[in-house]
Design an enzyme around this catalytic site. Structure first.
Site, short mmCIF file in Angstrom:
data_model
loop_
_atom_site.label_atom_id
_atom_site.label_comp_id
_atom_site.label_asym_id
_atom_site.label_seq_id
_atom_site.Cartn_x
_atom_site.Cartn_y
_atom_site.Cartn_z
N THR A 129 0.82 -1.21 0.00
CA THR A 129 0.00 0.00 0.00
C THR A 129 0.85 1.26 0.00
OG1 THR A 129 -1.82 -1.10 1.07
CG2 THR A 129 -1.71 1.25 1.40
N SER A 176 1.27 -7.56 -1.05
CA SER A 176 1.92 -8.62 -0.27
C SER A 176 1.01 -9.83 -0.06
CB SER A 176 2.43 -8.09 1.07
OG SER A 176 1.38 -7.90 1.98
N THR A 216 1.51 -4.57 4.11
CA THR A 216 1.30 -4.89 5.52
C THR A 216 0.60 -6.23 5.74
OG1 THR A 216 -0.84 -3.74 5.61
CG2 THR A 216 1.14 -2.44 6.12
N ASP A 217 -0.06 -6.74 4.70
CA ASP A 217 -0.87 -7.95 4.93
C ASP A 217 -0.03 -9.15 5.34
OD1 ASP A 217 -3.28 -6.71 4.54
OD2 ASP A 217 -3.40 -7.19 2.42
N1 ASP Z 1 -2.82 -5.45 0.48
C1 ASP Z 1 -1.76 -4.53 0.83
C2 ASP Z 1 -0.46 -5.31 0.85
O1 ASP Z 1 -0.26 -6.05 1.76
C3 ASP Z 1 -2.05 -3.95 2.16
C4 ASP Z 1 -1.01 -3.01 2.70
O2 ASP Z 1 0.13 -2.93 2.26
O3 ASP Z 1 -1.36 -2.28 3.67
O4 ASP Z 1 0.31 -5.20 -0.08
#
Ligand code: ASP
Length: 334
Positions: free
Chosen positions: A15, A61, A94-95
């Site tokens: 993100t 991710s 973050t995932d």
């Molecule tokens: N779906 C995103 C990822 O993990 C979420 C994030 O980065 O906050 O790439």
């Protein structure tokens, strides 16, 4: 050091590199922008460090896993082995950041800071949190006080141990917390505080032979989430598929319903490895608190949540080490 610290920032997507047509849209496309573009919006970084960049993936991710983390770990190990480099920062979605942090801590040997960060809001969002997380991650990686601490996560002004970091909110900017004792510092622009003296986790580099391994396949690890009143069918269906390990997301401190016991015992006897973890967010499964007794193929996850347990089980099996030995040595126990 009378020169500026040299920090390499590795982009992998997420993100923090996300883009949306409108600053108020909750939805966006992750992993759209290269990392050097993100750095350009923070010219003040030049005061902190001499920075170079590498963009090794542009992935949401949700689509990262062991193969990408192995490539990332090899890249970081080469960088920290280079005497011209003082620290490394990784921008990551973050995932699966909590799995990535554990993978990197277990495989990389480094006295230099290796810091992961990301963001909850896309780069185009109102009050995007990426720039300040990135600034603070670089500040920490450039700090001598961050040496000899293993892989760290810097997020929302906190410094968290890579082994213990946990994602606890799906949308809020303060999304990360940790299992017991995992938040070890605070970071504000210009100030980096640690609340404990330096020291790496027992896992630091312990599974580093994975980096030299030429194998192309990873052990197949499956997961079964336990719900109240369930019968054995869905666990049986998973266990009958080809796999080397199963993480059970059990109740409380590792309890599982009697209806599932014979499936676990039969498969464990056949050599399938079970790690018993918990649905509880502050997970603590000890050998004596599980419904089943611990043995070579039925292992208590200790403080590792299900997703971290899957990474540790996979890495242990991948390099041929006993998962029981790794889980029981993974934390400092007095
Ligand atoms: N779906 C995103 C990822 O993990 C979420 C994030 O980065 O906050 O790439």
């Amino acid at each position: 050091m009378n020169r500026k610290p040299r920090v390499v920032v590795i982009g992998t997507g997420g993100t923090i590199a996300g883009h949306s047509e409108s600053p108020t849209n909750l939805s966006y496309d992750a992993a759209q922008l290269p990392v050097d573009y993100l750095l350009k919006s923070i010219p003040q970084l030049a005061d902190l460090a001499e920075i170079s960049t590498q963009n090794i993936f542009s992935l949401n991710s949700k689509d990262m896993g062991s193969s990408q983390w192995l490539e990332l770990a090899r890249c970081i190990q080469n960088l920290v082995n280079d005497s011209n480099i003082d620290g490394v920062v990784v921008t990551h979605g973050t995932d699966t950041l909590e799995e990535a942090a554990l993978f990197l801590e277990s495989t990389i040997s480094s006295r230099k800071p290796v810091v992961l960060t990301g963001s909850m809001r896309a780069s185009t969002a109102l009050s995007a949190d990426g720039p300040s997380n990135l600034y603070q991650a670089i500040q920490v990686s450039a700090s001598v006080s961050a040496r000899d601490r293993g892989v760290l996560v810097v997020f929302n002004a906190e410094i968290i141990m890579g082994t213990k970091v946990v994602k606890g909110h799906s949308i809020a900017t303060g999304a990360f917390s940790a299992s017991v004792g995992g938040v070890i510092g605070s970071v504000y622009n210009g100030h980096t505080f640690f609340s404990i003296p330096p020291g790496v986790s027992p896992l630091s580099g312990l599974l580093g032979s994975a980096l030299k391994n030429n194998n192309t396949g990873w052990p197949i690890i499956r997961t079964h989430y336990v719900t109240a009143g369930e019968t054995e069918e869905s666990l049986l269906a998973i266990a009958d598929l080809d796999c080397q390990g199963i993480v059970i997301v059990g109740f409380g401190a590792g309890e599982i319903p009697d209806t599932l016991l014979s499936v676990v015992l039969d498969k464990a006897k056949q050599g399938v490895y079970f790690v018993i973890s918990s649905r509880v967010s502050c997970c603590a499964v000890m050998p004596e608190t599980m419904t089943l007794g611990e043995c070579e193929t039925i292992i208590a996850s200790r403080h590792f949540n299900p997703q971290k347990s899957a990474v540790l089980l996979s890495l242990s099996l991948c390099i041929g080490l006993s998962p029981l030995d790794i889980f029981s040595r993974a934390e400092v126990e007095g």
